[in-house]
Scaffold this active site. Structure first.
Site, PDB file in Angstrom:
ATOM      1  NE  ARG A 127      25.922  54.164  29.796  1.00  0.00           N
ATOM      2  CZ  ARG A 127      25.317  55.305  29.447  1.00  0.00           C
ATOM      3  NH1 ARG A 127      24.844  55.455  28.232  1.00  0.00           N
ATOM      4  NH2 ARG A 127      25.198  56.274  30.313  1.00  0.00           N
ATOM      5  CE  LYS A 149      38.413  35.777  35.074  1.00  0.00           C
ATOM      6  NZ  LYS A 149      39.256  35.063  36.059  1.00  0.00           N
ATOM      7  CD  GLU A 191      48.556  31.778  32.777  1.00  0.00           C
ATOM      8  OE1 GLU A 191      47.903  30.836  33.232  1.00  0.00           O
ATOM      9  OE2 GLU A 191      48.477  32.949  33.208  1.00  0.00           O
ATOM     10  CE  LYS A 233      40.472  31.922  29.707  1.00  0.00           C
ATOM     11  NZ  LYS A 233      41.387  32.997  30.032  1.00  0.00           N
ATOM     12  CD  GLU A 243      37.130  33.562  38.528  1.00  0.00           C
ATOM     13  OE1 GLU A 243      37.669  33.865  37.443  1.00  0.00           O
ATOM     14  OE2 GLU A 243      37.625  33.810  39.623  1.00  0.00           O
ATOM     15  NE  ARG A 247      37.035  33.017  33.125  1.00  0.00           N
ATOM     16  CZ  ARG A 247      36.878  33.839  32.122  1.00  0.00           C
ATOM     17  NH1 ARG A 247      35.669  34.082  31.654  1.00  0.00           N
ATOM     18  NH2 ARG A 247      37.911  34.432  31.549  1.00  0.00           N
ATOM     19  CG  ASN A 251      41.992  32.681  38.815  1.00  0.00           C
ATOM     20  OD1 ASN A 251      42.758  33.239  38.040  1.00  0.00           O
ATOM     21  ND2 ASN A 251      40.787  33.131  39.081  1.00  0.00           N
ATOM     22  CG  HIS A 254      46.486  32.672  38.156  1.00  0.00           C
ATOM     23  ND1 HIS A 254      46.837  31.418  37.706  1.00  0.00           N
ATOM     24  CD2 HIS A 254      46.572  33.491  37.068  1.00  0.00           C
ATOM     25  CE1 HIS A 254      47.114  31.477  36.417  1.00  0.00           C
ATOM     26  NE2 HIS A 254      46.970  32.716  36.006  1.00  0.00           N
ATOM     27  CG  HIS A 258      47.074  37.550  40.522  1.00  0.00           C
ATOM     28  ND1 HIS A 258      45.730  37.318  40.369  1.00  0.00           N
ATOM     29  CD2 HIS A 258      47.593  37.422  39.279  1.00  0.00           C
ATOM     30  CE1 HIS A 258      45.448  37.065  39.102  1.00  0.00           C
ATOM     31  NE2 HIS A 258      46.571  37.119  38.423  1.00  0.00           N
ATOM     32  CG  HIS A 272      50.732  36.755  34.479  1.00  0.00           C
ATOM     33  ND1 HIS A 272      50.143  36.943  35.713  1.00  0.00           N
ATOM     34  CD2 HIS A 272      49.965  35.833  33.843  1.00  0.00           C
ATOM     35  CE1 HIS A 272      49.066  36.183  35.809  1.00  0.00           C
ATOM     36  NE2 HIS A 272      48.931  35.491  34.694  1.00  0.00           N
TER      37      HIS A 272
END
Ligand code: NAD
Ligand code: GLY
Length: 380
Positions: A127, A149, A191, A233, A243, A247, A251, A254, A258, A272
């Site tokens: 956990r 993330k 990026e 960032k 997000e 946030r 993206n 993206h 993606h 990427h």
């Protein structure tokens, strides 16, 4: 790589989950001195990939041992293919076999793939155990190691299984970028440009002037680009960690990127950062079509991406048969989709991005149809 630079520290301010990003030279070889004061107890497991381990595992371990930190290493295959259930399960099994306990710490030594995989394992093992990011690619130093993330990919799409889980520290060793293949450095630059496009026009102008120096490995230029990106960032993550608002700006490009990666199948054909470069170009194209942003600004962005050797169109990344319908199918798996509606990050110009939840599907399809049948230069 040229020159020796100063060390910069950027704070990610998240109440009791705050942490530093340290940016400087030879940080991996001195990691033990940075880690020792932070560890609950002096026991870590390093997760890395075969390539990075061959280059940096020995100096890292030497520094840990010099600081009395007991360590083991688990090595995964390099590349996007490692961000899957099979690798996650095998990593968790090995961590449990090593009897990693809650007081111990996982170190992610590598690019975004290792960071995302090891970070997610840290989030769910017992956990949650502490983890520290030791990013070794430009992309990981400016983006994936910061902000918490963590994820693996699913057959249905990119990064669909994961958690928000912040590291305790990020050490961005600029020296390590010297061994990065040129194509990877370039992909990471995709990026970097993103931060100029979101809300920092003067950084975009700086990149137009100094992008070549960044890509040639100039130490000062690289250090500056990493520090500005991390500050940008960190500021966004501090105001919207999970997000629910701002946030999503990170993206930019993206949703398209993606979808392109899902179509390419995570087999290494498309990096990427390359997908992001095409996605940025598409996001600006869509913004121009919606008359939010001038064509000149979209052209200016594309000229810069081209000058930096990055792709701006689908035909440059080896997906010739891709149709608008298939692209839209992939885009519907985007994590920003709400009630089946797509959310886009659009721009009113360079440095003026915003989140738009109300874009007509017809407009998107028209843009995709043009983007998938013509060269970007012909669309202007
Ligand atoms: P990567 O981790 O696959 O690294 C690229 C390649 O470079 C690998 O083959 C690796 O072995 C090699 N490499 C790494 N460091 C090296 C070095 N210093 N010298 C020589 N070779 C080196 O790819 P990446 O571009 O770092 O990361 C891409 C991943 O990051 C994607 O999965 C993407 O989804 C993810 N990502 C996550 C976030 C986030 O916020 N978590 C943000 C952006 C991207
Ligand atoms: N890379 C996007 C984010 O961290 O939110």
């Amino acid at each position: 790589m040229t020159g020796g630079g100063e060390t910069a520290t950027v704070r990610v301010a998240l109440a009791n989950r705050s942490y530093d990003i340290v940016i400087g030279d030879d940080l991996l070889a001195n990691a033990g001195t940075y880690l020792a004061p932070l560890l609950t107890r002096p026991r870590v497991v390093i997760v890395s990939d075969e390539t990075v381990a061959g280059l940096y595992l020995a100096p890292l371990r030497a520094s840990l041992e010099a600081n009395g930190i007991r360590n083991d290493a688990i090595i995964v295959p390099p590349g996007e293919g490692s961000k899957n259930f099979a690798q996650l399960q095998s990593l968790l099994d090995r961590l449990l076999d090593l009897r990693i306990e809650r007081q111990d710490t996982i170190l992610a030594l590598g690019g975004g793939v290792v960071g995302d995989l090891a970070g997610f394992a840290a989030a769910i093992l017992r956990r949650g155990v502490d983890f520290i990011q030791l990013p070794t690619t430009l992309l990981a130093q400016v983006d994936s190691s910061v902000g918490g993330k963590t994820a693996i990919n699913a057959a249905q799409g990119k990064n669909l299984i994961g958690a928000f889980y912040q590291p305790r520290l990020v050490l961005a060793d600029i020296t390590a970028l010297a061994s990065l293949p040129e194509r990877e450095l370039r992909a990471g630059y995709g990026e970097v440009v993103k931060y100029g496009l979101i809300d920092d026009f003067s950084f975009f102008e700086w990149l137009e002037e100094h992008g070549g120096a960044v890509l040639s490995g100039d130490r000062e230029a690289l250090g500056h680009a990493v520090a500005v990106s991390c500050r940008a960032k960190a500021a966004i993550v501090a105001r919207d960690e999970r997000e629910s608002g701002d946030r999503a700006l990170l993206n930019l490009g993206h949703t398209f990127a993606h979808a392109l990666e899902a179509e390419a199948g995570y087999d290494g054909r498309l990096l990427h950062g390359e997908a992001v470069a095409v996605g940025l170009s598409m996001a600006f194209d869509l913004s121009s079509r919606m008359e939010l942003c001038s064509r000149q600004e979209t052209e200016r962005l594309r000229r810069h991406l081209v000058a930096m050797g990055l792709p701006t169109g689908v035909e440059q990344i080896g997906l010739p048969g891709l149709t608008p319908e298939v692209m839209l199918h992939h885009m519907r798996q985007d994590k920003k989709v709400t009630d089946g509606r797509l959310t886009f990050v659009l721009a009113r110009g360079i440095g003026r991005a915003f989140v738009e939840r109300d874009v007509a599907e017809d407009t998107v399809m028209a843009m995709l149809a043009a983007a998938l049948t013509t060269h970007p230069a012909e669309q202007i």
